[in-house]
Design an enzyme around this catalytic site. Sequence first.
Site, PDB file in Angstrom:
ATOM      1  N   ASP A  27       3.834   3.839  -6.676  1.00 14.71           N
ATOM      2  CA  ASP A  27       2.951   3.303  -5.658  1.00 14.71           C
ATOM      3  C   ASP A  27       2.648   1.847  -6.039  1.00 14.71           C
ATOM      4  OD1 ASP A  27       1.266   3.182  -3.449  1.00 14.71           O
ATOM      5  OD2 ASP A  27       0.210   5.033  -3.936  1.00 14.71           O
TER       6      ASP A  27
ATOM      7  N   HIS B 218      -6.796   2.952  -3.952  1.00 15.73           N
ATOM      8  CA  HIS B 218      -6.934   1.530  -3.648  1.00 15.73           C
ATOM      9  C   HIS B 218      -8.202   0.966  -4.296  1.00 15.73           C
ATOM     10  CE1 HIS B 218      -4.389   2.867  -0.230  1.00 15.73           C
ATOM     11  NE2 HIS B 218      -3.847   1.675  -0.369  1.00 15.73           N
TER      12      HIS B 218
END
Length: 389
Positions: A316, A245
């Site tokens: 993802d 992230h």
Amino acid sequence: MKRTVLAAMCVAAMAAAACGGDQEGGDNAGDTRDTATPRQTGTAQGSPEPSPSATQPGGECAGVIERLSPRQRAAQLLVVGVDPSDPAAAVAVVRDDQVGGIFIGGNDTALFTGGALEQIQEAADLPVSVAVDDEGGRVQRIDDLVGSIPSAREMAATMTPDQVRELAAERGRQLRELGVTVDYAPVVDLTDGPAGGVIGDRSYSADPQVATEYAAAFAHGLSESGVHPVIKHFPGHGRASGDSHQGLVRTPPLDDLRESDLVPYDDLGVYPDDTEVMVGHLDVPGLTEGQPASLSPSAYRLLREDYGYEGTVLTDDLGAMKAISDSYTLDEAVLLALKAGADQPLWSDGGDVGPVLDRLEAAMNDGELPQERVTEALTRVLKAKGACG
């Protein structure tokens, strides 16, 4: 691995709720609760050869594919995050762009009530896959409606695999009744690190055999209830250098991963036939050469050729994770993922789908994104949704 087809994916569910998805946007982005042929890993250059099972021009899906324009074909490959508190906006993105899938993140439950998902299916020309990332513990999405389930680590510590399968079957029934068709779970990453780490207690174990046994049990429970399980994050996030992230992270070298993190992929036959795979944003020395695995042709070749996987592969989150967004625009990342071998590019933060479709349509028209690659991906996606035959 042959895929089972949920032929009544939306037809049966719409009578009760509809076909039903935080941001796996790398799983819990923004959430405070957070087999085999000879090995040919190659480099990160070029596009992978399509697998023989998917290169027939659509197979049983040919009739459906032929009726779609290039833009509609591209749209069917996308999984787009929608605001869980704004059903009208979710309906609009399906109605206006005819995306093939939506992802429901966060903890608001508005999309699971009031017939919202039924309206989404009614707005679609083809069934819409509806995904969540309901793992248990700090990453779950329907707990406010039906109650909480333990984290993967707690499951492995306190339950037998049979009990986990029963728990997942019940959770799958609850998800399916709400209209969800795909769950981005279970995690097969390996770690015994701090519970609050990026993987942490989302992992069943640092022992690959234990993790595989419990993940397979959870996956079978979901599948028995009509929800596609998704194992993640190939080729293994458990020992990566940080949180994707926040930026691109590096794993141990490929040869090291083969002896540990990749063991849960050694025998994909332990998972149900409708299991899908999510590829993470991981730089793997000896494989991706500085690229995120999600955009690396060599990573998809590894999964298809070395591990013999034939089903649907998704990325993802391409939109809300800095491992991608620091270096690529969204439309570029989606195109690179498809060229590399992904079947379903995912992004969780929604927004205007138009520019992404513009870029894909142009790439299809000038041959940058080969039609063979699109047909291969689209065939897998449509079959998984029960939209063919």
